[in-house]
Design a protein around this motif. Structure first.
Motif, PDB file in Angstrom:
ATOM      1  N   VAL A 139       0.852  -1.206   0.000  1.00  0.00           N
ATOM      2  CA  VAL A 139       0.000   0.000   0.000  1.00  0.00           C
ATOM      3  C   VAL A 139       0.884   1.252   0.000  1.00  0.00           C
ATOM      4  N   ARG A 140       1.986   1.192   0.749  1.00  0.00           N
ATOM      5  CA  ARG A 140       2.900   2.342   0.797  1.00  0.00           C
ATOM      6  C   ARG A 140       3.571   2.565  -0.565  1.00  0.00           C
ATOM      7  N   ASP A 141       3.983   1.498  -1.213  1.00  0.00           N
ATOM      8  CA  ASP A 141       4.824   1.637  -2.404  1.00  0.00           C
ATOM      9  C   ASP A 141       4.059   1.753  -3.719  1.00  0.00           C
ATOM     10  N   LEU A 142       2.795   1.345  -3.750  1.00  0.00           N
ATOM     11  CA  LEU A 142       2.056   1.385  -5.019  1.00  0.00           C
ATOM     12  C   LEU A 142       1.248   2.674  -5.081  1.00  0.00           C
ATOM     13  N   PRO A 143       1.593   3.574  -6.006  1.00  0.00           N
ATOM     14  CA  PRO A 143       0.921   4.872  -6.013  1.00  0.00           C
ATOM     15  C   PRO A 143      -0.592   4.784  -6.244  1.00  0.00           C
ATOM     16  N   LYS A 144      -1.037   3.739  -6.933  1.00  0.00           N
ATOM     17  CA  LYS A 144      -2.485   3.656  -7.189  1.00  0.00           C
ATOM     18  C   LYS A 144      -3.251   3.092  -5.993  1.00  0.00           C
ATOM     19  N   ALA A 145      -2.552   2.507  -5.035  1.00  0.00           N
ATOM     20  CA  ALA A 145      -3.243   1.920  -3.872  1.00  0.00           C
ATOM     21  C   ALA A 145      -3.777   3.039  -2.991  1.00  0.00           C
ATOM     22  N   SER A 146      -5.060   2.964  -2.683  1.00  0.00           N
ATOM     23  CA  SER A 146      -5.683   3.950  -1.811  1.00  0.00           C
ATOM     24  C   SER A 146      -5.039   3.847  -0.425  1.00  0.00           C
ATOM     25  N   ARG A 147      -4.688   5.023   0.133  1.00  0.00           N
ATOM     26  CA  ARG A 147      -4.088   5.006   1.470  1.00  0.00           C
ATOM     27  C   ARG A 147      -5.186   4.960   2.523  1.00  0.00           C
ATOM     28  N   TYR A 148      -5.899   3.854   2.465  1.00  0.00           N
ATOM     29  CA  TYR A 148      -7.072   3.706   3.313  1.00  0.00           C
ATOM     30  C   TYR A 148      -7.252   2.244   3.671  1.00  0.00           C
ATOM     31  N   LEU A 149      -7.437   1.966   4.960  1.00  0.00           N
ATOM     32  CA  LEU A 149      -7.635   0.589   5.396  1.00  0.00           C
ATOM     33  C   LEU A 149      -8.835   0.502   6.332  1.00  0.00           C
ATOM     34  N   HIS A 150      -9.728  -0.406   6.031  1.00  0.00           N
ATOM     35  CA  HIS A 150     -10.862  -0.647   6.920  1.00  0.00           C
ATOM     36  C   HIS A 150     -10.544  -1.921   7.704  1.00  0.00           C
ATOM     37  N   VAL A 151     -10.295  -1.731   9.018  1.00  0.00           N
ATOM     38  CA  VAL A 151      -9.894  -2.868   9.854  1.00  0.00           C
ATOM     39  C   VAL A 151     -10.756  -2.906  11.114  1.00  0.00           C
ATOM     40  N   PRO A 152     -11.898  -3.598  11.048  1.00  0.00           N
ATOM     41  CA  PRO A 152     -12.818  -3.603  12.192  1.00  0.00           C
ATOM     42  C   PRO A 152     -12.158  -4.093  13.482  1.00  0.00           C
ATOM     43  N   ALA A 153     -12.356  -3.321  14.572  1.00  0.00           N
ATOM     44  CA  ALA A 153     -11.853  -3.725  15.890  1.00  0.00           C
ATOM     45  C   ALA A 153     -12.952  -4.462  16.668  1.00  0.00           C
ATOM     46  N   GLN A 154     -14.175  -4.055  16.503  1.00  0.00           N
ATOM     47  CA  GLN A 154     -15.400  -4.607  17.118  1.00  0.00           C
ATOM     48  C   GLN A 154     -15.556  -4.267  18.596  1.00  0.00           C
ATOM     49  N   SER A 155     -14.460  -4.258  19.373  1.00  0.00           N
ATOM     50  CA  SER A 155     -14.549  -3.885  20.789  1.00  0.00           C
ATOM     51  C   SER A 155     -13.154  -3.495  21.276  1.00  0.00           C
ATOM     52  N   GLY A 156     -13.121  -2.714  22.376  1.00  0.00           N
ATOM     53  CA  GLY A 156     -11.842  -2.320  22.955  1.00  0.00           C
ATOM     54  C   GLY A 156     -11.588  -3.041  24.258  1.00  0.00           C
ATOM     55  N   CYS A 157     -12.313  -4.139  24.504  1.00  0.00           N
ATOM     56  CA  CYS A 157     -12.179  -4.845  25.787  1.00  0.00           C
ATOM     57  C   CYS A 157     -11.809  -6.301  25.529  1.00  0.00           C
TER      58      CYS A 157
END
Ligand code: 5AD
Ligand code: SF4
Length: 502
Positions: A278-296
């Motif tokens: 993602v860092r090296d490919l200019p066309k890759a959107s600098r966006y990641l959806h990473v569900p945490a679901q809870s903080g406990c």
């Protein structure tokens, strides 16, 4: 295969409604493409339709209630026009199966997500045989792994053979490509592994072939889809393994492609090779959806998410270290079984320190057939679920606004999607508005970090990258104006109707 319709027949009209996630949007597109080849045309008027399809979602009770009440509403229509075919497709079809026919006997077709390639054949059969057709895949425990897998055949090669693009509802410059089917994580609250079947990665050459076709047809942005897209793996005949980073690399070379995204990610599979891609490919959107679901941790354990809060924090640190300017978004379930006020506070703290671009927040909805429903009591009162939902959303909204503010004065590169929804409404309300006649319109697009940008522009800018200087922000939107420099001249305005007459 049915005989082709005689040329004098008027085209059959298809009405289709889609509930749920991007997977469902893609599935509906594929069903529409399939039926178009059989001579169907789309209509958005139920009364005109010969075939009415609901592509459904089972993730929460609310999504199912919506479909059952829609089915209730169209019963009278079916009484008046018994020849109309009514179909329930997708996750709810797989989950409820013949229960749908018992509850709504006017339904002609129940087709699970693994059987969607057969919709047209099943429509014909329901007409020929005069009885409802049910096509679902095997339950996860109903056979050997391979038998279950076989009952979820991939639907997408169908699309590779399609002679035309089928982006429906979205911009013609954007398309979804499925790279992974099903899910093997079995989070205890989630129905997806039962209704969408075992995890399967599609072969990379099929993915690239499909992507190349779409890009050849004018698509500028591809979104790769999988329930846990970053767990994607494909084992080749010679033992080599392709991962998501390999797929990104292969797609990046497609001429004409401007942007590449992927959703949804599973925290434990956020590997360094992916972050570096993602860092090296200019066309890759600098966006990641990473569900945490809870903080406990206790809640995560009951959810069987397989990671601890510390591991999630470490992953966030690695993401931010590796990809400058990245935006991360998340999902949360509030009011999961046994979630105390103290556990909820920990979720609030996780949101505060993670500084997500946005979060999708859901109240826990027990799903029959899941481990959580079998093992734990749904013991958080509805009022508490609501309050926690509102509070967490307010915390997130404040962060989103704060993090959008520094964009004021900055120039961002926007991939233009099309007229903004409000622009459409404005023009509907005033069809003679000069804005619509001259082509000047309120346009919308996204930055590489997936922030929505609204600006005054032209419809024909859709599908192009434009520099936009941001002048104002809200929690969800950046508002700006197209930068016009010698190297980036603003496109000439479309001739006004008067100019065209001169
Ligand atoms: N109740 C509420 N939300 C759920 N999700 C999945 N299953 C449930 C459920 N039973 C949420 C998760 C997931 C998102 C797509 O839907 O947050 O990431
Ligand atoms: Fe459901 Fe968990 Fe699979 Fe996501 S990873 S689809 S939440 S089981």
């Amino acid at each position: 295969m049915s005989d082709p319709a005689p040329p004098s027949d008027p085209p059959k009209k298809l009405y289709i409604e889609t509930v749920g996630c991007q997977m469902n949007v893609l599935d509906s597109e594929l069903v529409v493409a399939q039926l178009r080849r059989e001579g169907y045309e789309l209509t958005d008027d139920l009364r005109q339709a010969d075939t009415i399809l609901y592509n459904t979602c089972s993730v929460r009770q609310h999504a199912e209630d919506k479909v059952y009440s829609a089915l209730g509403r169209i019963k009278r229509l079916k009484d008046r026009k018994p020849e109309v075919r009514i179909g329930v497709l997708g996750c709810m079809a797989q989950k409820d199966q013949e229960r749908i026919l018992r509850r709504a006997p006017h339904v002609d077709l129940v087709v699970g997500p693994g059987q969607l390639g057969r919709v047209s054949e099943l429509l014909q059969a329901s007409q020929d045989e005069g009885r409802p057709q049910l096509a679902v895949s095997l339950a996860r425990n109903a056979g050997k792994t391979l038998e279950v897998l076989d009952s979820f055949p991939t639907f997408d090669p169908d699309r590779v053979a399609s002679p035309e693009p089928t982006p429906q509802g979205s911009s013609p410059h954007q398309a979804f490509v499925r790279i992974q089917m099903g899910c093997d994580k079995f989070c205890t609250y989630c129905i997806v592994p039962s209704v969408r079947g075992p995890e399967q990665g599609r072969p990379p050459d099929l993915i690239v072939e499909e992507a190349r076709r779409l890009v050849g047809q004018g698509v500028k942005e591809l979104t790769l889809l999988g329930q846990t897209v970053n767990s994607y793996k494909y084992k080749h005949g010679d033992g080599r393994i392709s991962r998501l980073s390999d797929v990104l690399l292969a797609l990046h070379d497609l001429d004409g492609l401007l942007r590449l995204k992927f959703v949804t990610n599973f925290p434990l599979d956020m590997t360094d090779d992916l972050l570096q891609a993602v860092r090296d490919l200019p066309k890759a959107s600098r966006y990641l959806h990473v569900p945490a679901q809870s903080g406990c941790d206790a809640v995560l354990k009951r959810m069987k998410r397989l990671y601890t809060v510390t591991q999630y924090d470490e992953m966030m640190a690695r993401i931010r270290e590796t990809i400058p300017g990245v935006a991360v978004s998340s999902d949360f379930i509030v009011g999961f079984c046994g979630e105390t006020e103290e556990s909820f506070r920990k979720t609030v703290e996780l949101v505060e320190r993670s500084r997500f671009k946005n979060s999708f927040i859901f109240k826990y909805s027990p799903r029959a057939g899941t481990k959580a429903d079998e093992r734990f009591a749904d013991d958080v009162p509805e009022a508490d679920k609501k309050r926690r939902n509102t509070e967490l959303l307010a915390v997130q909204t404040a962060i989103s606004l704060e993090d959008n503010r520094p964009f004021v004065g900055r120039t961002v590169e926007v991939l233009v999607e099309g007229p903004s929804k409000t622009a459409g409404k404005r023009n509907e309300a005033d069809p003679d508005a000069s804005s619509s006649a001259s082509g000047v319109s309120q346009m919308t697009g996204r930055t590489s970090c997936d922030r929505i940008v609204v600006f005054d522009g032209h419809r024909r800018q859709a599908g192009h990258l434009l520099p936009v200087v941001i002048e104002q922000v809200s929690a969800v939107t950046l508002f700006g104006r197209v930068v016009t420099t010698d190297s980036h001249p603003a496109p000439a305005p479309a001739p006004s109707p008067e100019a065209a007459l001169r």
